[in-house]
Design a protein around this motif. Sequence first.
Motif, PDB file in Angstrom:
ATOM      1  N   VAL A  83       0.842  -1.194   0.000  1.00 60.68           N
ATOM      2  CA  VAL A  83       0.000   0.000   0.000  1.00 60.68           C
ATOM      3  C   VAL A  83       0.875   1.241   0.000  1.00 60.68           C
ATOM      4  CG1 VAL A  83      -1.765  -1.260   1.299  1.00 60.68           C
ATOM      5  CG2 VAL A  83      -0.136   0.199   2.524  1.00 60.68           C
ATOM      6  N   ALA A  84       0.239   2.394  -0.280  1.00 58.21           N
ATOM      7  CA  ALA A  84       0.985   3.650  -0.346  1.00 58.21           C
ATOM      8  C   ALA A  84       0.277   4.782   0.389  1.00 58.21           C
ATOM      9  CB  ALA A  84       1.239   4.039  -1.802  1.00 58.21           C
ATOM     10  N   SER A  85      -0.686   4.458   1.251  1.00 58.89           N
ATOM     11  CA  SER A  85      -1.377   5.481   2.028  1.00 58.89           C
ATOM     12  C   SER A  85      -2.138   4.807   3.159  1.00 58.89           C
ATOM     13  CB  SER A  85      -2.361   6.270   1.150  1.00 58.89           C
ATOM     14  OG  SER A  85      -3.476   5.458   0.812  1.00 58.89           O
ATOM     15  N   PHE A 103       4.148  -1.072   3.485  1.00 58.75           N
ATOM     16  CA  PHE A 103       3.712   0.317   3.353  1.00 58.75           C
ATOM     17  C   PHE A 103       4.858   1.160   2.822  1.00 58.75           C
ATOM     18  CE2 PHE A 103       2.279   4.308   5.927  1.00 58.75           C
ATOM     19  CZ  PHE A 103       1.806   4.897   4.772  1.00 58.75           C
ATOM     20  N   GLY A 104       4.699   1.699   1.596  1.00 59.01           N
ATOM     21  CA  GLY A 104       5.730   2.513   0.982  1.00 59.01           C
ATOM     22  C   GLY A 104       5.205   3.854   0.528  1.00 59.01           C
ATOM     23  N   GLY A 105       6.102   4.618  -0.105  1.00 57.60           N
ATOM     24  CA  GLY A 105       5.738   5.913  -0.657  1.00 57.60           C
ATOM     25  C   GLY A 105       6.378   7.070   0.095  1.00 57.60           C
ATOM     26  N   PRO A 106       6.737   8.140  -0.602  1.00 60.83           N
ATOM     27  CA  PRO A 106       7.373   9.292   0.041  1.00 60.83           C
ATOM     28  C   PRO A 106       6.357  10.157   0.778  1.00 60.83           C
ATOM     29  CG  PRO A 106       7.058   9.734  -2.283  1.00 60.83           C
ATOM     30  CD  PRO A 106       6.602   8.312  -2.058  1.00 60.83           C
ATOM     31  N   GLY A 107       6.845  10.917   1.762  1.00 64.29           N
ATOM     32  CA  GLY A 107       5.998  11.916   2.420  1.00 64.29           C
ATOM     33  C   GLY A 107       4.937  11.330   3.333  1.00 64.29           C
ATOM     34  N   LYS A 108       5.256  10.323   4.105  1.00 59.98           N
ATOM     35  CA  LYS A 108       4.270   9.743   5.032  1.00 59.98           C
ATOM     36  C   LYS A 108       4.026  10.720   6.189  1.00 59.98           C
ATOM     37  CE  LYS A 108       6.018   5.082   4.089  1.00 59.98           C
ATOM     38  NZ  LYS A 108       7.285   5.551   3.428  1.00 59.98           N
ATOM     39  N   THR A 109       2.765  10.936   6.531  1.00 61.82           N
ATOM     40  CA  THR A 109       2.408  11.834   7.624  1.00 61.82           C
ATOM     41  C   THR A 109       2.459  11.105   8.960  1.00 61.82           C
ATOM     42  OG1 THR A 109       0.043  11.321   7.562  1.00 61.82           O
ATOM     43  CG2 THR A 109       0.836  13.035   6.042  1.00 61.82           C
ATOM     44  N   GLU A 110       2.405  11.887  10.043  1.00 59.75           N
ATOM     45  CA  GLU A 110       2.350  11.285  11.373  1.00 59.75           C
ATOM     46  C   GLU A 110       1.128  10.382  11.509  1.00 59.75           C
ATOM     47  OE1 GLU A 110       3.045  14.394  10.755  1.00 59.75           O
ATOM     48  OE2 GLU A 110       4.830  15.000  11.901  1.00 59.75           O
ATOM     49  N   ALA A 111      -0.009  10.828  10.979  1.00 61.05           N
ATOM     50  CA  ALA A 111      -1.234  10.025  11.073  1.00 61.05           C
ATOM     51  C   ALA A 111      -1.078   8.709  10.328  1.00 61.05           C
ATOM     52  CB  ALA A 111      -2.421  10.811  10.530  1.00 61.05           C
ATOM     53  N   ARG A 122       3.310  -4.974   8.449  1.00 60.73           N
ATOM     54  CA  ARG A 122       4.487  -5.807   8.680  1.00 60.73           C
ATOM     55  C   ARG A 122       5.778  -5.029   8.501  1.00 60.73           C
ATOM     56  NH1 ARG A 122       5.305 -11.672   5.954  1.00 60.73           N
ATOM     57  NH2 ARG A 122       3.822 -12.148   7.635  1.00 60.73           N
ATOM     58  N   LEU A 123       5.899  -4.305   7.365  1.00 56.36           N
ATOM     59  CA  LEU A 123       7.130  -3.580   7.059  1.00 56.36           C
ATOM     60  C   LEU A 123       6.780  -2.203   6.522  1.00 56.36           C
ATOM     61  CD1 LEU A 123       9.112  -6.391   5.192  1.00 56.36           C
ATOM     62  CD2 LEU A 123       9.697  -5.455   7.445  1.00 56.36           C
ATOM     63  N   ILE A 124       7.484  -1.190   7.035  1.00 58.31           N
ATOM     64  CA  ILE A 124       7.349   0.171   6.511  1.00 58.31           C
ATOM     65  C   ILE A 124       8.601   0.484   5.710  1.00 58.31           C
ATOM     66  CG2 ILE A 124       7.150   2.610   7.086  1.00 58.31           C
ATOM     67  CD1 ILE A 124       5.664   1.798   9.620  1.00 58.31           C
ATOM     68  N   HIS A 125       8.414   0.909   4.470  1.00 58.10           N
ATOM     69  CA  HIS A 125       9.540   1.290   3.623  1.00 58.10           C
ATOM     70  C   HIS A 125       9.869   2.758   3.904  1.00 58.10           C
ATOM     71  CE1 HIS A 125       7.770  -1.935   0.733  1.00 58.10           C
ATOM     72  NE2 HIS A 125       8.489  -2.475   1.696  1.00 58.10           N
TER      73      HIS A 125
END
Length: 407
Positions: A83-85, A103-111, A122-125
Amino acid sequence: MAVELKTGRMPQVERVREHLLALKEQQTEPVCAYIRDVTALVAHVHQRVQSMPESSQLFYAIKANSEEEVLQALAPVVHGFEVASLGEIVKVRQISADIPILFGGPGKTEAELQGAIEHKVRLIHVESMHELNKLNEIASQNDVRVSVLLRINLKGPLPQATLAMGGRPTQFGIDEVMLPHVMNQIRHLPHIQVGGFHFHSLSNNLDAEQHVKLVEYYCTIARDWARQYGFTLRYLNAGGGIGVNYAHLEQQFDWNTFVDGITPVLEKELPPETTLLFECGRYLTASSGYYATEVLDVKVNHSKTYVIVRGGTHHFRLPVSWQHSHPFELIEVEGWMHPYDRPEVKEAAYTVAGQLCTPKDILASDITSGRVRAGDILLFHFAGAYGWAISHHDFLSHPHPQHIYLQ
């Protein structure tokens, strides 16, 4: 409107044609629909999963098509979802409470990072040092240790493909030259557990042999870095990047050559405790999806012929976003119930355009294929990925297409 149709066993495209002709007879409004052959989708993905080496796993990147029916069909087949959001995380958790998520993608927010922890991703990129610091703080507040993969923008050289995410300046990943600094800083982040690396460097690669070499490059550099920085390489995410040939539908990515090629690579280059992850999207869902739209008008303007259809890029944005003529076939409809002439083009080049008030609303250009008449249906193939999902649905407030799922 979603319609689920039960059908017997017949060739995939024949089933689609029959249902479209039946739909044309049943309704007065022009035909406009997405058709997804769920049976063909599951068979295609199941074969890919079953043929992979034991030390690898195949995740579905839901950005290609995140419809509930697609996720439900693929959940029992794939090893998990990418996923990306946070919105996509929620979609997956509505299907399954425990299926693995990447979970991937640039610019992940605190939320989004908080949501990833709460939904047991499982894994955050991780895409930057700042994102690592942010995630460490949020994980501290939740009293957990989070497993991450470091997404690295490699220097390359990398194979050529339609889209490049690495080997050049992009917003994706951590610059390879920054890795020593990042690994040094991670020692001061007690709530971060590095499980390996993520390399999604390109998209829509059609060359299986080149993709084998790319994965081999990933394996070698990830193994060497894990040794250099003294941690166990649990996961290596090779991304997706396997493409679809829209120009020549009969010449697709050679999956068997790819699997045969990577099997000895994994045995040679990766330690036994490492799992190789793939996160394919387009390659898994494109071929089992169709976009059907009825011809509304045929006209000549400044010596150029246009076929105007009951839809356009607000339904199917892929052709204009990739700047190609999307492949389609003509379904002839013989009945014409109107007292006025039926416009047509015959043995002349034409361009397929939609209903939007922009000259960019083009699905295919300079086509020369027999006769096309108002009332006929154009069936666009390989429309199961990045079609409806990326389109500006409500521009001009035209009706949405029907969504039909063949079982």
